[in-house]
Write a protein that holds these residues in place. Structure first.
Motif, PDB file in Angstrom:
ATOM      1  N   ARG A 255       0.821  -1.077   0.244  1.00  0.00           N
ATOM      2  CA  ARG A 255       0.005   0.329   0.003  1.00  0.00           C
ATOM      3  C   ARG A 255       0.782   1.532  -0.037  1.00  0.00           C
ATOM      4  N   LYS A 256       2.013   1.295   0.651  1.00  0.00           N
ATOM      5  CA  LYS A 256       2.755   2.375   0.944  1.00  0.00           C
ATOM      6  C   LYS A 256       3.538   2.696  -0.424  1.00  0.00           C
ATOM      7  N   SER A 257       3.728   1.627  -1.010  1.00  0.00           N
ATOM      8  CA  SER A 257       4.633   1.737  -2.143  1.00  0.00           C
ATOM      9  C   SER A 257       3.525   2.268  -3.428  1.00  0.00           C
TER      10      SER A 257
ATOM     11  N   PRO B  10      -8.281   9.235   4.028  1.00  0.00           N
ATOM     12  CA  PRO B  10      -6.804   8.528   3.816  1.00  0.00           C
ATOM     13  C   PRO B  10      -6.262   9.160   2.672  1.00  0.00           C
ATOM     14  N   LEU B  11      -7.028   9.539   1.435  1.00  0.00           N
ATOM     15  CA  LEU B  11      -6.531   9.980   0.564  1.00  0.00           C
ATOM     16  C   LEU B  11      -6.374  11.544   0.606  1.00  0.00           C
ATOM     17  N   VAL B  12      -7.027  12.278   1.379  1.00  0.00           N
ATOM     18  CA  VAL B  12      -6.896  13.601   1.760  1.00  0.00           C
ATOM     19  C   VAL B  12      -5.565  13.797   2.753  1.00  0.00           C
ATOM     20  N   ASP B  13      -5.377  12.740   3.622  1.00  0.00           N
ATOM     21  CA  ASP B  13      -4.191  12.967   4.392  1.00  0.00           C
ATOM     22  C   ASP B  13      -3.058  12.556   3.506  1.00  0.00           C
ATOM     23  N   LEU B  14      -3.033  11.594   2.823  1.00  0.00           N
ATOM     24  CA  LEU B  14      -2.037  11.492   1.772  1.00  0.00           C
ATOM     25  C   LEU B  14      -1.449  12.450   1.033  1.00  0.00           C
ATOM     26  N   THR B  15      -2.416  13.147   0.351  1.00  0.00           N
ATOM     27  CA  THR B  15      -2.288  14.386  -0.654  1.00  0.00           C
ATOM     28  C   THR B  15      -1.861  15.638   0.220  1.00  0.00           C
ATOM     29  N   SER B  16      -2.503  15.629   1.507  1.00  0.00           N
ATOM     30  CA  SER B  16      -1.889  16.817   2.177  1.00  0.00           C
ATOM     31  C   SER B  16      -0.610  16.759   2.605  1.00  0.00           C
TER      32      SER B  16
END
Lengths: 472, 264
Positions: free
Chosen positions: A140-142, A169-175
């Motif tokens: 998932r990380k990669s 989760p996607l908001v966190d990732l992009t933020s």
């Protein structure tokens, strides 16, 4: 194709299979399974055929067994998306379950305006990967790392779209990705990357405080800022900046000169005991508080402890120091000197460079010395003459040097300190941030206060015992 | 950037550092209003800041969370003036300085060995000056929950070496820091850095600070922040029986340090 049909009960099978066919993907699947099935049928192995049919049903005709939802994006186009994947987004989930939308084209779920078709496909890619439970954290990380490799604009849009769909989760990732982009960059770089307008004026970058607590100090500071702003505007209007500044200079110098030369007042006037006491008290206050905090290099305590003449000026000192520290670290270097200047109305008019601090040192290092203990003494005539000579000399120097020096400073505004050639008295251990206070006080309240303000800061000025002159 | 809603931007900015948010406020007018929002600065403040504010010696006035953050970046006396509290401007992490009165100094209460007096260059009410003693032992402790979690901290003894000092550097002193199961030990020579330079290529353990004091590194430790344990810091020179004198102790400072600082 199921062409090898036999006219017997086995054909019923193939016809059923035919009916179940929906589209290409399914066809291929059916073909594969169907062929095996037909073969088995041909061989007469009904059980085998059944098994294959069962298998096929379980594997799923993706379109028949799995549900689809209809989503409408911002541009009006409607598309079908696997329900499993779409349900990963809380907003869509909510719409399906609570409102029953999305089951057909007419009842398509209207996605928020921020979700464009391109963004939707990206989001669905993300969901498609992550909703599969069998993936390891490493995988998932990669995936995530590869996923967010896109230009900043798209990243912003994606964050916005994901936020509107409440896909945390996607908001966190992009933020986090955007935060990494912002970190460590200068304001200009950030403006470039995000195409932000540079619409703050020079004075706005000084950051006047928002008066949320209705603190009189903050109100006063804002008033001073407004005054400064007005002044800056005036300066910009006039073409010859230097001339303007010179006017400003002369005014203050005039004040000084008139005071020193004894316009309308007797420079040898002895202070009334009342004023003397007041000054002494103030001096002592300053001295004590200064001593206590002498080691504290903190600019804040400096501001707190040096008592200016009026309560107003006092509070200016405190808040302006706070502001100064803030701007010092966070904003442009140019704004460094700006706030310190706002000590008093007069100080405002003097100029805007941080060079003022250094002028002050030099100015005071002239032949001006105060002896604290002599405040209450009478001046005898011989001494008075000496004092007069000193004063005249001082006035002369000031008169000749000041406008020129001021012009020099102000014309080089924004630069670091220029090297001044004033003779310096080695005795002065006045600290950098004390200068603006002293200068402002000196100019606003007259020479009679030099003793008090200098005494408070421990500056020894070379001058024979000088009787402070009362300013009426 | 304008496509993003304000709360999104606030979230993104709170993931950067206080420095970056400060820089953000001079980008544009809209950026400035966003960068000054209380939600961002609230995240940078220590989580128990209300409690800290109640312990300050002089109560603090502030107009916004950003204002409060910047105010706290300057050291404030706390706990009846026995400690000083501040936060690092770049990261928002907590720093403490324990005054000499907060430390446990062996024989410190005996006027024969240690004298307590106010000093101009110290903010604390009193500093301890060593008159003369053969058993030099200074200990300090602090709870880990008072410090920021997941941070590497360094402990430093803030001292001055008086002119009349003697015996301090005849033998190396032992310094140690102990937290839970972790213990670090080292030896330092308590002498002024100038003397140290001339004596050769030993490790400089006594460093000059920006104020007029010296700091002796006692050790560094990693604060998990999970469980509440005590950090015990100590400097002692008890092996030698000779007399030592002239050490002026202001206190112990505990501040966050970077990774490379921790390993030098």
């Amino acid at each position: 194709m199921v062409s090898t049909m036999m006219e017997n009960p086995r054909t019923a099978w193939s016809r059923d299979v035919d009916l179940l066919r929906c589209n290409d993907a399914t066809e291929i699947l059916i073909m594969k399974v169907g062929d095996v099935m037909v073969r088995n049928l041909a061989r007469g192995a009904h059980k085998e055929a059944n098994k294959h049919l069962a298998q096929w049903t379980v594997l799923g005709n993706p379109k028949m067994i799995k549900a689809y939802v209809w989503l409408q994006t911002s541009d009006g186009s409607i598309q079908q998306v696997e329900q499993e994947i779409a349900m990963f987004c809380p907003l869509i989930c909510h719409e399906i379950i609570q409102k029953g939308m999305g089951s057909s084209k007419n009842y398509a779920i209207c996605l928020p305006q921020r979700v464009s078709p391109a963004m939707l496909s990206l989001i669905l890619d993300y969901c498609r990967f992550h909703q599969v439970p069998g993936r390891s954290n490493k995988e998932r990380k990669s995936f995530d790392e590869k996923f967010i490799r896109m230009d900043t604009k798209r990243l912003c849009e994606l964050t916005s779209a994901a936020d509107s769909l409440q896909l945390k989760p996607l908001v966190d990732l992009t933020s986090r990705a955007l935060a990494r982009i912002i970190e460590g960059k200068t304001p200009e770089e950030i403006r470039e990357i995000f195409h932000l307008p540079d619409d703050l004026t020079e004075e706005e970058k000084l950051e006047p405080l928002k008066n949320t607590t209705d603190d009189p100090r903050i109100r006063l500071l804002n008033r001073l800022y407004a005054k400064k702003r007005k002044e800056l505007k005036e300066r910009e209007r006039l073409k010859n900046v230097e001339v303007e500044e010179e006017h400003v200079d002369e005014r203050s110098v005039d004040d000084l000169l008139s005071f020193i030369n004894g316009n309308d007042r007797d420079p040898k006037e002895i202070k009334t005991s009342k004023n003397r006491k007041k000054n002494r008290r103030k001096k002592d206050q300053q001295k004590n508080s200064f001593l206590k905090e002498a080691s504290e290099l903190d600019k804040e305590t400096n501001g707190h402890n040096i008592r200016c003449q009026s309560a107003e000026a006092d509070t200016i000192g405190e808040t302006s120091n706070i502001r100064h520290t803030e701007d010092d670290t966070f904003s442009h270097k140019e704004t460094n000197g700006h706030n310190i200047r706002c000590q008093s109305a007069d100080a405002d008019t003097i100029g805007e460079t941080s060079n003022i601090r250094y002028t002050e040192d030099d100015t005071f290092a002239h032949k001006v010395e105060f002896d604290d203990g002599d405040m209450d003494d009478e001046i005898d005539p011989a001494l008075q003459e000496k004092i007069d000579r000193e004063v005249a000399d001082f006035a002369r120097r000031l008169n000749s040097d000041w406008p020129m020096r001021m012009k020099e400073f102000l014309s080089s505004s924004g630069q670091e300190r220029t090297s001044m050639h004033f003779p310096t008295n080695g005795n002065s251990f006045l600290r950098r941030h004390d200068y603006p206070f002293l200068l402002s006080r000196f100019l606003s309240s007259g020479v009679d206060d030099i003793s008090s303000c200098c005494a408070g800061t421990g500056l020894r000025m070379e001058m024979t015992p000088y009787k402070p002159i009362q300013m009426t | 950037m304008e496509v993003l809603p304000d709360d999104c931007i606030a979230h993104i900015l709170s993931l950067t550092s206080p420095q970056d948010v400060g820089k953000h406020s001079v980008i544009s007018s809209m950026a400035r209003s966003r960068a000054n929002s209380d939600t961002i600065w609230d995240k940078f403040l220590p989580h128990d800041y209300q409690q800290i504010l109640s312990r300050l010696l002089i109560p603090l006035l502030y107009s916004s969370k950003k204002d409060l953050f910047l105010n706290l970046c300057k050291p404030h006396l706390i706990d009846q003036g026995n400690k000083m509290f501040s936060i690092q401007k770049s990261t928002g992490k907590i720093c403490y300085m324990l005054s000499a009165r907060e430390l446990s100094i062996e024989w410190g209460s005996s006027p024969l060995y240690w004298s307590w007096k106010p000093l101009r260059s110290s903010r604390f009410a009193q500093v301890a000056e060593l008159r003369t003693i053969s058993w030099l032992e200074i200990r300090g402790s602090i709870h880990t929950h008072a410090l920021s979690p997941r941070t590497i901290y360094g402990a430093y003894l803030i001292v001055k070496i008086a002119d009349r000092a003697y015996g301090l550097d005849s033998l190396p002193s032992e310094v140690s820091v102990e937290v839970g199961n972790f213990k670090s030990k080292a030896t330092v020579y308590v002498r002024s850095p100038l003397k140290q330079a001339s004596k050769g290529n030993e490790e400089v353990a006594c460093r000059n600070r920006e104020d007029e004091w010296l700091e002796i590194e006692l050790g560094s430790f990693f604060n998990e922040g999970e469980d509440n344990s005590q950090v015990r810091m100590c400097l002692k020179e008890v092996k030698g029986v000779h007399l030592k004198a002239g050490l002026i102790v202001e206190g112990i400072e505990i501040r966050p340090i970077s990774l490379d600082q921790a390993f030098t």
